[in-house]
Design a protein around this motif. Structure first.
Motif, PDB file in Angstrom:
ATOM      1  N   ALA A 187      35.474  14.645  38.016  1.00 31.84           N
ATOM      2  CA  ALA A 187      35.260  15.961  37.419  1.00 31.84           C
ATOM      3  C   ALA A 187      34.157  16.718  38.138  1.00 31.84           C
ATOM      4  O   ALA A 187      34.100  17.943  38.091  1.00 31.84           O
ATOM      5  CB  ALA A 187      34.905  15.808  35.939  1.00 31.84           C
ATOM      6  N   ALA A 188      33.276  15.991  38.829  1.00 27.04           N
ATOM      7  CA  ALA A 188      32.175  16.626  39.553  1.00 27.04           C
ATOM      8  C   ALA A 188      32.707  17.503  40.685  1.00 27.04           C
ATOM      9  O   ALA A 188      32.166  18.576  40.968  1.00 27.04           O
ATOM     10  CB  ALA A 188      31.237  15.569  40.117  1.00 27.04           C
ATOM     11  N   ASP A 189      33.798  17.045  41.331  1.00 31.37           N
ATOM     12  CA  ASP A 189      34.387  17.846  42.408  1.00 31.37           C
ATOM     13  C   ASP A 189      34.973  19.142  41.853  1.00 31.37           C
ATOM     14  O   ASP A 189      34.885  20.193  42.478  1.00 31.37           O
ATOM     15  CB  ASP A 189      35.487  17.044  43.119  1.00 31.37           C
ATOM     16  N   MET A 190      35.593  19.060  40.670  1.00 31.82           N
ATOM     17  CA  MET A 190      36.139  20.254  40.036  1.00 31.82           C
ATOM     18  C   MET A 190      35.019  21.227  39.696  1.00 31.82           C
ATOM     19  O   MET A 190      35.129  22.425  39.912  1.00 31.82           O
ATOM     20  CB  MET A 190      36.910  19.864  38.773  1.00 31.82           C
ATOM     21  N   SER A 191      33.925  20.686  39.156  1.00 31.76           N
ATOM     22  CA  SER A 191      32.776  21.517  38.808  1.00 31.76           C
ATOM     23  C   SER A 191      32.231  22.213  40.046  1.00 31.76           C
ATOM     24  O   SER A 191      31.875  23.385  40.016  1.00 31.76           O
ATOM     25  CB  SER A 191      31.686  20.663  38.152  1.00 31.76           C
ATOM     26  N   LYS A 192      32.193  21.482  41.157  1.00 37.40           N
ATOM     27  CA  LYS A 192      31.686  22.050  42.399  1.00 37.40           C
ATOM     28  C   LYS A 192      32.556  23.215  42.854  1.00 37.40           C
ATOM     29  O   LYS A 192      32.065  24.240  43.321  1.00 37.40           O
ATOM     30  CB  LYS A 192      31.646  20.968  43.484  1.00 37.40           C
ATOM     31  N   MET A 193      33.868  23.082  42.703  1.00 39.03           N
ATOM     32  CA  MET A 193      34.784  24.154  43.088  1.00 39.03           C
ATOM     33  C   MET A 193      34.585  25.389  42.214  1.00 39.03           C
ATOM     34  O   MET A 193      34.581  26.518  42.697  1.00 39.03           O
ATOM     35  CB  MET A 193      36.229  23.666  42.980  1.00 39.03           C
ATOM     36  N   ILE A 194      34.403  25.147  40.902  1.00 40.31           N
ATOM     37  CA  ILE A 194      34.257  26.256  39.955  1.00 40.31           C
ATOM     38  C   ILE A 194      33.039  27.097  40.280  1.00 40.31           C
ATOM     39  O   ILE A 194      33.077  28.327  40.262  1.00 40.31           O
ATOM     40  CB  ILE A 194      34.160  25.710  38.510  1.00 40.31           C
ATOM     41  N   PHE A 195      31.927  26.418  40.607  1.00 41.47           N
ATOM     42  CA  PHE A 195      30.672  27.130  40.805  1.00 41.47           C
ATOM     43  C   PHE A 195      30.356  27.436  42.272  1.00 41.47           C
ATOM     44  O   PHE A 195      29.247  27.845  42.592  1.00 41.47           O
ATOM     45  CB  PHE A 195      29.518  26.326  40.199  1.00 41.47           C
ATOM     46  N   ALA A 196      31.323  27.238  43.155  1.00 40.13           N
ATOM     47  CA  ALA A 196      31.069  27.404  44.588  1.00 40.13           C
ATOM     48  C   ALA A 196      30.562  28.796  44.943  1.00 40.13           C
ATOM     49  O   ALA A 196      29.738  28.953  45.850  1.00 40.13           O
ATOM     50  CB  ALA A 196      32.343  27.097  45.378  1.00 40.13           C
ATOM     51  N   SER A 197      31.042  29.815  44.259  1.00 37.77           N
ATOM     52  CA  SER A 197      30.628  31.181  44.588  1.00 37.77           C
ATOM     53  C   SER A 197      29.668  31.761  43.557  1.00 37.77           C
ATOM     54  O   SER A 197      29.440  32.967  43.520  1.00 37.77           O
ATOM     55  CB  SER A 197      31.858  32.087  44.717  1.00 37.77           C
ATOM     56  N   SER A 198      29.105  30.897  42.715  1.00 33.44           N
ATOM     57  CA  SER A 198      28.161  31.357  41.692  1.00 33.44           C
ATOM     58  C   SER A 198      26.731  31.329  42.213  1.00 33.44           C
ATOM     59  O   SER A 198      26.410  30.618  43.171  1.00 33.44           O
ATOM     60  CB  SER A 198      28.264  30.475  40.445  1.00 33.44           C
ATOM     61  N   ASN A 199      25.873  32.093  41.550  1.00 40.87           N
ATOM     62  CA  ASN A 199      24.458  32.141  41.932  1.00 40.87           C
ATOM     63  C   ASN A 199      23.569  31.813  40.742  1.00 40.87           C
ATOM     64  O   ASN A 199      23.933  32.075  39.589  1.00 40.87           O
ATOM     65  CB  ASN A 199      24.088  33.534  42.457  1.00 40.87           C
ATOM     66  N   TYR A 200      22.412  31.256  41.040  1.00 34.60           N
ATOM     67  CA  TYR A 200      21.390  31.006  40.028  1.00 34.60           C
ATOM     68  C   TYR A 200      20.147  31.760  40.469  1.00 34.60           C
ATOM     69  O   TYR A 200      19.617  31.512  41.555  1.00 34.60           O
ATOM     70  CB  TYR A 200      21.084  29.510  39.902  1.00 34.60           C
ATOM     71  N   ILE A 201      19.722  32.704  39.650  1.00 42.10           N
ATOM     72  CA  ILE A 201      18.597  33.566  40.009  1.00 42.10           C
ATOM     73  C   ILE A 201      17.420  33.314  39.079  1.00 42.10           C
ATOM     74  O   ILE A 201      17.591  33.209  37.862  1.00 42.10           O
ATOM     75  CB  ILE A 201      19.005  35.051  39.935  1.00 42.10           C
ATOM     76  N   ILE A 202      16.248  33.215  39.655  1.00 39.86           N
ATOM     77  CA  ILE A 202      15.026  33.030  38.879  1.00 39.86           C
ATOM     78  C   ILE A 202      14.219  34.319  38.927  1.00 39.86           C
ATOM     79  O   ILE A 202      13.964  34.868  40.007  1.00 39.86           O
ATOM     80  CB  ILE A 202      14.197  31.856  39.443  1.00 39.86           C
ATOM     81  N   LYS A 203      13.820  34.814  37.752  1.00 43.00           N
ATOM     82  CA  LYS A 203      12.958  35.989  37.650  1.00 43.00           C
ATOM     83  C   LYS A 203      11.816  35.667  36.697  1.00 43.00           C
ATOM     84  O   LYS A 203      12.036  35.504  35.499  1.00 43.00           O
ATOM     85  CB  LYS A 203      13.736  37.206  37.142  1.00 43.00           C
TER      86      LYS A 203
END
Length: 251
Positions: A187-203
């Motif tokens: 399931a980790a590989d699936m999760s990696k695919m889902i979030f491949a184009s996502s960003n995490y921003i810190i403010k």
């Protein structure tokens, strides 16, 4: 819209699309402040709004702006909570003051979700965020925190914050045992695919001017009291210690 229907829709948004998560911390002069994580899932609304509209029915045509606290959710689930271990109940108790706000506008193709809480000291956040995993033990509770329980509570690390007026630190310590177990999980590989184009921003926002930050990618506000750092979401999930840094303030 019923709470659980909305939560299920939020979970769908979180698992089917790339999104942007922004972690905000506002620190006041006395060390108190506000913490929030904002999820922008508008890209799915833009790409698949019609299909989602069919699933949501008449509710999809409404503009939604709703807020609930975990305390309200736990009240509705009190019978289920009573069956949990004393330890699990204690963990859930730490989440009572967290507030979830959801905004959806079908016409504007907008979907926004925010998890927030006030704190007396940033050190409090460590225990509360790690308690997100306790929601997995509560029927229907995991959906309430999605994508927060799937991110903040599930990246195989323990996150802590410190602030003493002179320095601020953000530190994630990786749990190597959990990391090894996750590596065997398909399931980790699936999760990696889902979030491949996502960003995490810190403010992060402080009452004092910032002298320096250990992360070279940090950008400053004009008054040098705020910083912004953007990471690929895969870094947050797979290498959370990459998001570790220290801030020093001017005297």
């Amino acid at each position: 819209m019923k709470l659980y229907k909305l939560l299920s829709f939020s979970f769908l948004i979180a698992t089917l699309t790339s999104c942007t998560l922004t972690e905000n911390i506002y620190v006041n002069d006395n060390g108190t402040g506000k913490f929030s994580v904002d999820m922008d899932g508008s890209s799915l609304m833009a790409m698949a709004g019609d299909q989602l509209g069919d699933q949501m029915g008449a509710d999809a045509k409404k503009n939604i702006d709703t807020t609930f606290t975990f305390k309200q959710l736990f009240e509705e689930k009190k019978d289920s909570i009573a069956k949990l271990s004393p330890e699990a109940q204690k963990e859930l108790k730490k989440l009572e003051n967290f507030v979830v706000n959801t905004k959806m506008n079908a016409e504007k193709k907008e979907f926004l979700m925010t998890l927030s809480t006030d704190f007396k000291n940033v050190n409090e956040l460590q225990d509360a965020l790690q308690s997100m995993s306790a929601l997995q033990k509560l029927e229907g509770g995991a959906n309430a925190a999605a994508p927060f329980s799937k991110g903040l509570g599930d990246n195989n690390s323990k996150l802590s914050y410190t602030y003493d007026g002179k320095k601020f630190t953000r530190k994630a310590v990786i749990d190597k045992q959990k990391l090894a177990e996750k590596a065997k999980d398909s399931a980790a590989d699936m999760s990696k695919m889902i979030f491949a184009s996502s960003n995490y921003i810190i403010k992060y926002h402080f009452p004092k001017r910032i002298k320096k930050v250990s992360n070279p990618n940090a950008t400053f506000s004009e008054d040098r009291k705020s910083i912004t750092i953007q990471y690929p979401f895969t870094d947050y999930m797979e290498n959370p210690d990459k998001l570790n840094f220290e801030i020093e303030f001017e005297k």
